[in-house]
Design a protein around this motif. Structure first.
Motif, PDB file in Angstrom:
ATOM      1  N   CYS A 153       0.861  -1.174   0.000  1.00 40.88           N
ATOM      2  CA  CYS A 153       0.000   0.000   0.000  1.00 40.88           C
ATOM      3  C   CYS A 153       0.902   1.231   0.000  1.00 40.88           C
ATOM      4  O   CYS A 153       2.056   1.170   0.425  1.00 40.88           O
ATOM      5  N   ALA A 154       0.376   2.314  -0.486  1.00 41.03           N
ATOM      6  CA  ALA A 154       1.123   3.566  -0.523  1.00 41.03           C
ATOM      7  C   ALA A 154       0.149   4.715  -0.345  1.00 41.03           C
ATOM      8  O   ALA A 154      -1.029   4.597  -0.689  1.00 41.03           O
ATOM      9  N   ASP A 155       0.654   5.796   0.194  1.00 41.30           N
ATOM     10  CA  ASP A 155      -0.215   6.962   0.399  1.00 41.30           C
ATOM     11  C   ASP A 155       0.462   8.227  -0.083  1.00 41.30           C
ATOM     12  O   ASP A 155       1.679   8.278  -0.262  1.00 41.30           O
ATOM     13  N   GLU A 156      -0.334   9.237  -0.260  1.00 38.83           N
ATOM     14  CA  GLU A 156       0.160  10.503  -0.779  1.00 38.83           C
ATOM     15  C   GLU A 156      -0.785  11.614  -0.336  1.00 38.83           C
ATOM     16  O   GLU A 156      -1.957  11.371  -0.075  1.00 38.83           O
ATOM     17  N   THR A 157      -0.248  12.812  -0.260  1.00 41.73           N
ATOM     18  CA  THR A 157      -1.089  13.974   0.018  1.00 41.73           C
ATOM     19  C   THR A 157      -1.228  14.757  -1.270  1.00 41.73           C
ATOM     20  O   THR A 157      -0.252  15.294  -1.781  1.00 41.73           O
ATOM     21  N   LEU A 158      -2.424  14.812  -1.810  1.00 43.99           N
ATOM     22  CA  LEU A 158      -2.657  15.555  -3.045  1.00 43.99           C
ATOM     23  C   LEU A 158      -2.951  17.026  -2.773  1.00 43.99           C
ATOM     24  O   LEU A 158      -2.856  17.861  -3.658  1.00 43.99           O
TER      25      LEU A 158
END
Lengths: 116, 110
Positions: free
Chosen positions: A90-95
């Motif tokens: 899994c990976a996350d990001e702040t858009l």
């Protein structure tokens, strides 16, 4: 720093069973989440993504669930096949901006093994 | 299948050598990334670029350097390879929400 982590490092299932892979994230500002599949000797391959304004998204045989209250993400694979055997990240990001804008943070992978 | 290409796929090199890992994409993406991945472990961002002449260091400190002279090309260079640089290096590019990864370069420094 902020990170995304997985609860279980390995998961073994029988062909035809449903698989659930879990992920906990710690960055409360994260608003975009992706699941990747990585087979041996290859780069990560996109499976499914979800924005933080959703709590469920379905694809072909896969479903991602997002629980922002407890910062938990899961990937469900229906009717798991031997070809699904791989490492799942899994990976996350702040858009929306901030220090993690435009950059993915990956968690530790889960090795999924599907037995015929 | 892939529109992002990395060469070489495997490289074994001696300590102290200078090496350049190549990454090219044909999709016209502005954003490109280099990740380092040890076997069975998560990916760590070491460099990224948001366009030509733009390069930034990632979250994981790395002795490597990158350049972005052309949109389609994002090479990574190690001036003096050491055994601690042994790892897999993955290049990626993106447009909008989607990331595309290359197949990686597996580097072994002996």
């Amino acid at each position: 720093g902020e990170n995304v982590g997985l609860h279980l490092p390995t998961l073994s299932v029988q062909e035809g069973d449903n698989s659930i892979i879990n992920c906990a994230y710690s960055n409360s500002a994260s608003d975009y989440f992706i699941w990747y599949k990585q087979e041996s000797g290859k780069g990560p391959q996109f499976i499914i993504d979800i924005r933080s304004n959703m709590d469920k998204r379905q694809g072909q045989r896969v479903t991602v669930l997002l629980n922002k209250t407890v910062k938990h993400l899961s990937l469900q694979i229906a009717a798991t096949q031997p070809g699904d055997s791989a490492v799942y990240f899994c990976a996350d990001e702040t858009l929306a901006g901030g220090t993690s804008y435009g950059k993915l943070t990956f968690g530790q992978g889960t090795i999924l093994t599907v037995h015929p | 299948e892939a529109d992002i290409y990395q060469t070489p796929r495997y490289l074994v090199i001696g300590t102290g050598k200078k090496i350049t890992l190549e990454c090219s994409q044909t999709m016209g993406h502005d954003k490109m990334y280099w990740y380092q991945q040890d076997p069975g472990m998560e990916l760590h961002l070491i460099h990224y670029s948001y366009g030509v002449n733009s390069t930034e260091k990632g979250d994981l400190s790395s002795e490597s350097t990158v350049s972005r002279i052309r949109t389609e090309h994002f090479p990574l260079t190690l001036e003096s390879a050491r055994p601690s640089h042994t790892s897999q290096y993955l290049c990626a590019s993106r447009t909008g929400y989607g990331y595309t990864f290359g197949s990686g370069t597996r580097l072994t420094v002996v």
